[in-house]
Design a protein around this motif. Structure first.
Motif, mmCIF file in Angstrom:
data_model
loop_
_atom_site.group_PDB
_atom_site.id
_atom_site.type_symbol
_atom_site.label_atom_id
_atom_site.label_comp_id
_atom_site.label_asym_id
_atom_site.label_seq_id
_atom_site.Cartn_x
_atom_site.Cartn_y
_atom_site.Cartn_z
ATOM 1 N N SER A 1 -74.010 -7.087 -9.846
ATOM 2 C CA SER A 1 -73.725 -8.510 -9.741
ATOM 3 C C SER A 1 -72.333 -8.796 -10.278
ATOM 4 O O SER A 1 -71.726 -7.960 -10.961
ATOM 5 N N SER A 2 -71.848 -9.999 -10.021
ATOM 6 C CA SER A 2 -70.561 -10.423 -10.586
ATOM 7 C C SER A 2 -70.649 -10.534 -12.102
ATOM 8 O O SER A 2 -69.674 -10.232 -12.811
ATOM 9 N N ASN A 3 -71.807 -10.964 -12.611
ATOM 10 C CA ASN A 3 -71.972 -11.043 -14.062
ATOM 11 C C ASN A 3 -71.818 -9.681 -14.713
ATOM 12 O O ASN A 3 -71.238 -9.554 -15.802
ATOM 13 N N LEU A 4 -72.332 -8.654 -14.057
ATOM 14 C CA LEU A 4 -72.199 -7.300 -14.586
ATOM 15 C C LEU A 4 -70.743 -6.848 -14.575
ATOM 16 O O LEU A 4 -70.285 -6.185 -15.510
ATOM 17 N N ILE A 5 -70.000 -7.216 -13.541
ATOM 18 C CA ILE A 5 -68.576 -6.875 -13.487
ATOM 19 C C ILE A 5 -67.848 -7.538 -14.652
ATOM 20 O O ILE A 5 -67.032 -6.905 -15.342
ATOM 21 N N ILE A 6 -68.135 -8.815 -14.887
ATOM 22 C CA ILE A 6 -67.500 -9.536 -15.996
ATOM 23 C C ILE A 6 -67.826 -8.870 -17.326
ATOM 24 O O ILE A 6 -66.937 -8.607 -18.150
ATOM 25 N N ALA A 7 -69.111 -8.583 -17.546
ATOM 26 C CA ALA A 7 -69.532 -7.967 -18.806
ATOM 27 C C ALA A 7 -68.839 -6.628 -19.023
ATOM 28 O O ALA A 7 -68.347 -6.331 -20.124
ATOM 29 N N SER A 8 -68.772 -5.809 -17.971
ATOM 30 C CA SER A 8 -68.168 -4.478 -18.071
ATOM 31 C C SER A 8 -66.686 -4.558 -18.400
ATOM 32 O O SER A 8 -66.177 -3.847 -19.279
ATOM 33 N N LEU A 9 -65.975 -5.425 -17.677
ATOM 34 C CA LEU A 9 -64.530 -5.517 -17.877
ATOM 35 C C LEU A 9 -64.182 -6.144 -19.227
ATOM 36 O O LEU A 9 -63.181 -5.765 -19.852
ATOM 37 N N GLU A 10 -64.994 -7.084 -19.698
ATOM 38 C CA GLU A 10 -64.734 -7.651 -21.022
ATOM 39 C C GLU A 10 -64.912 -6.590 -22.104
ATOM 40 O O GLU A 10 -64.100 -6.504 -23.046
ATOM 41 N N LEU A 11 -65.953 -5.789 -21.980
ATOM 42 C CA LEU A 11 -66.160 -4.710 -22.954
ATOM 43 C C LEU A 11 -65.049 -3.679 -22.890
ATOM 44 O O LEU A 11 -64.560 -3.211 -23.926
ATOM 45 N N ALA A 12 -64.644 -3.304 -21.675
ATOM 46 C CA ALA A 12 -63.576 -2.314 -21.510
ATOM 47 C C ALA A 12 -62.253 -2.853 -22.039
ATOM 48 O O ALA A 12 -61.460 -2.108 -22.640
ATOM 49 N N ALA B 1 -63.526 -4.281 1.062
ATOM 50 C CA ALA B 1 -62.347 -5.089 0.745
ATOM 51 C C ALA B 1 -62.706 -6.252 -0.177
ATOM 52 O O ALA B 1 -61.987 -6.544 -1.154
ATOM 53 N N ARG B 2 -63.816 -6.935 0.098
ATOM 54 C CA ARG B 2 -64.218 -8.065 -0.749
ATOM 55 C C ARG B 2 -64.633 -7.590 -2.137
ATOM 56 O O ARG B 2 -64.372 -8.260 -3.143
ATOM 57 N N PHE B 3 -65.276 -6.442 -2.186
ATOM 58 C CA PHE B 3 -65.656 -5.825 -3.462
ATOM 59 C C PHE B 3 -64.418 -5.577 -4.320
ATOM 60 O O PHE B 3 -64.348 -5.985 -5.485
ATOM 61 N N ALA B 4 -63.416 -4.935 -3.717
ATOM 62 C CA ALA B 4 -62.187 -4.623 -4.453
ATOM 63 C C ALA B 4 -61.474 -5.897 -4.895
ATOM 64 O O ALA B 4 -60.992 -5.994 -6.042
ATOM 65 N N GLN B 5 -61.402 -6.882 -4.007
ATOM 66 C CA GLN B 5 -60.689 -8.120 -4.328
ATOM 67 C C GLN B 5 -61.402 -8.918 -5.409
ATOM 68 O O GLN B 5 -60.756 -9.469 -6.321
ATOM 69 N N ASP B 6 -62.728 -8.992 -5.337
ATOM 70 C CA ASP B 6 -63.474 -9.757 -6.333
ATOM 71 C C ASP B 6 -63.349 -9.138 -7.718
ATOM 72 O O ASP B 6 -63.239 -9.869 -8.723
ATOM 73 N N ILE B 7 -63.363 -7.827 -7.800
ATOM 74 C CA ILE B 7 -63.190 -7.177 -9.103
ATOM 75 C C ILE B 7 -61.792 -7.445 -9.641
ATOM 76 O O ILE B 7 -61.607 -7.740 -10.829
ATOM 77 N N GLN B 8 -60.789 -7.372 -8.780
ATOM 78 C CA GLN B 8 -59.421 -7.656 -9.211
ATOM 79 C C GLN B 8 -59.294 -9.103 -9.676
ATOM 80 O O GLN B 8 -58.627 -9.392 -10.686
ATOM 81 N N ASN B 9 -59.949 -10.017 -8.969
ATOM 82 C CA ASN B 9 -59.908 -11.423 -9.372
ATOM 83 C C ASN B 9 -60.527 -11.620 -10.750
ATOM 84 O O ASN B 9 -59.984 -12.367 -11.592
ATOM 85 N N ILE B 10 -61.649 -10.968 -10.989
ATOM 86 C CA ILE B 10 -62.306 -11.069 -12.296
ATOM 87 C C ILE B 10 -61.424 -10.479 -13.383
ATOM 88 O O ILE B 10 -61.272 -11.056 -14.471
ATOM 89 N N ALA B 11 -60.824 -9.323 -13.098
ATOM 90 C CA ALA B 11 -59.923 -8.691 -14.071
ATOM 91 C C ALA B 11 -58.783 -9.636 -14.427
ATOM 92 O O ALA B 11 -58.414 -9.777 -15.608
#
Length: 415
Positions: free
Chosen positions: A31-42, A74-84
């Motif tokens: 999920s997007s929440n998991l991406i946020i949690a992971s990147l904040e921890l990293a 492409a959307r996967f890569a872009q959404d992760i970059q946006n969150i980062a």
């Protein structure tokens, strides 16, 4: 500045010799929440993260996209970059294809499509990975389209692995794109790379074939360390000696050992990973289940506040989540009883809750779930509760445990 994945793995092998290595964590992007949690921890812990997307989770629109956010590559890569960008993450994260290859989408296997068709689809999916900037591609032609659990002959696995790597390299080079790391092997307990002899046989035979064609050796080889995820439990037994032997064998060939099925491991087992020198571990369903549990906790709080008159119109998230999780039938790969049916589950309240725990995260992208989650968050915000932040912080808890046990904290300071 991003550290290239193969350079990171080389540095990790050197750190192992100094007794100060780390085990990388591959996170299934549930999920997007998991991406946020992971990147904040990293970000806060100064370590890299790998996002390991299966073809069911993220794939080309041509093949139905993925069940997670309807993501194509492409959307996967872009959404992760946006969150980062939003959270100020400037470190290194890696987009990884987990279990790419023929018959790796459920419908391909269920429809028993022919090998030629399956290989053509696999290549097209890999091409979309490459164009989206994936850093690691797992080449996994080990599924049999007709019989679950059937052992694919080693030579056939090697043949298809070489063909797929050759295709990916030709497409990458033709477009002048950066090098890609490759992952091979399988975690399957039946016929998987369990013994050191079998493991070495696979490495040697594959590398010889790759050398003849001038193709790169794999960066990761998956080996069976005894872990196995079923329901929401770790039902396997971590084999310390086997893991250590496989890791040493891989390192002698300049390759890193990857463990799959690393969900729900005890702290004791997590801490034992470092002495074995396992280079990376994949974890996926555990984090989806963690988010489901967090949402259920919030619905319980909402119900309490509603009964106290603090909330007027309670969301229907719990009931809809329960129904859709059962109806999805995506729990089938995680349950032990092959004869269980949707009807059987719905007649058994206790079993229904178990299935919700297992499969709730498969429904997060459903429009009804999205709507009711929004209602839930709005209701709780009226009472001073930030529901979304609670979910993110809940997801962080098991990820943080893994990061600490795997000696990931401040890894970039040591490289």
């Amino acid at each position: 500045m991003k550290v290239q994945l193969n350079s990171l793995l080389t540095s990790l092998l050197e750190l192992e010799k100094q007794g100060n290595g780390a085990t990388l964590l591959g996170i299934g992007p549930m999920s997007s929440n998991l991406i946020i949690a992971s990147l904040e921890l990293a970000r806060d812990g100064n370590f890299p993260i790998m996002f390991i997307a299966s073809r069911n989770q993220v794939d080309s629109d041509e093949f139905g996209a993925g069940y997670v956010n309807g993501w194509n590559q492409a959307r996967f890569a872009q959404d992760i970059q946006n969150i980062a960008n939003e959270i100020g993450f400037t470190g290194s994260y890696y987009l990884c294809r987990d279990h790419g290859g023929p018959w790796q989408r459920d419908e391909e296997r269920n429809n028993h499509i022919a090998k030629e068709t399956a290989m053509a689809i696999a290549k097209q999916s890999y091409l979309e990975d490459i164009l989206a900037g994936f850093d690691l591609l797992m080449i996994d032609p080990t599924k049999d389209p007709f019989e679950v659990g059937k052992v694919i002959p080693l030579e056939a696995v090697i043949d298809m692995t070489v063909e797929l790597i050759e295709y990916c390299e030709a497409e990458r080079i033709q477009r002048g794109l950066p090098e890609i790391a490759y992952e091979v092997g399988t975690e399957e307990t039946n016929g998987g790379l369990t013994s050191t002899d079998r493991y070495e046989e696979f490495i040697q035979a594959l590398n010889q074939r790759l050398d003849k064609l001038g193709l790169p050796h794999p960066s990761f080889i998956v080996g069976q360390t005894g872990t196995l995820t079923r329901k929401t439990e770790q039902v396997g037994t971590f084999n310390y000696n086997n893991a250590q032997n496989l890791a040493r064998m891989a390192a002698s060939y300049g390759v890193s050992l990857k463990e799959h099925n690393g969900d729900y491991l005890s702290d004791e087992t997590l801490l034992l990973h470092r002495p074995t020198m396992i280079s990376a571990v994949n974890v996926a369903p555990q984090y989806g289940t963690q988010e489901t549990r967090a949402l259920i906790t919030l619905t319980n709080v909402e119900t309490f506040l509603h009964d106290k008159g603090a909330i007027t119109n309670r969301s229907r998230l719990y009931d809809i989540l329960l129904t859709k999780a059962i109806d999805s039938e995506r729990w089938k790969k995680w349950v032990i009883d092959p004869n269980i049916t949707v009807e059987t589950i719905k007649k058994d309240p206790e079993l229904s809750l178990e299935i919700l725990d297992i499969a709730g995260h498969y429904t997060f992208n459903d429009p009804d779930i999205i709507r009711e989650t929004s209602v839930l968050y709005q209701n709780l915000s009226q009472c001073g509760i930030d529901g979304k932040r609670y979910v993110i912080e809940s997801i962080k808890q098991p990820i943080h445990n893994y990061a600490v046990a795997f000696n990931l904290i401040n890894l970039f300071d040591r490289i």
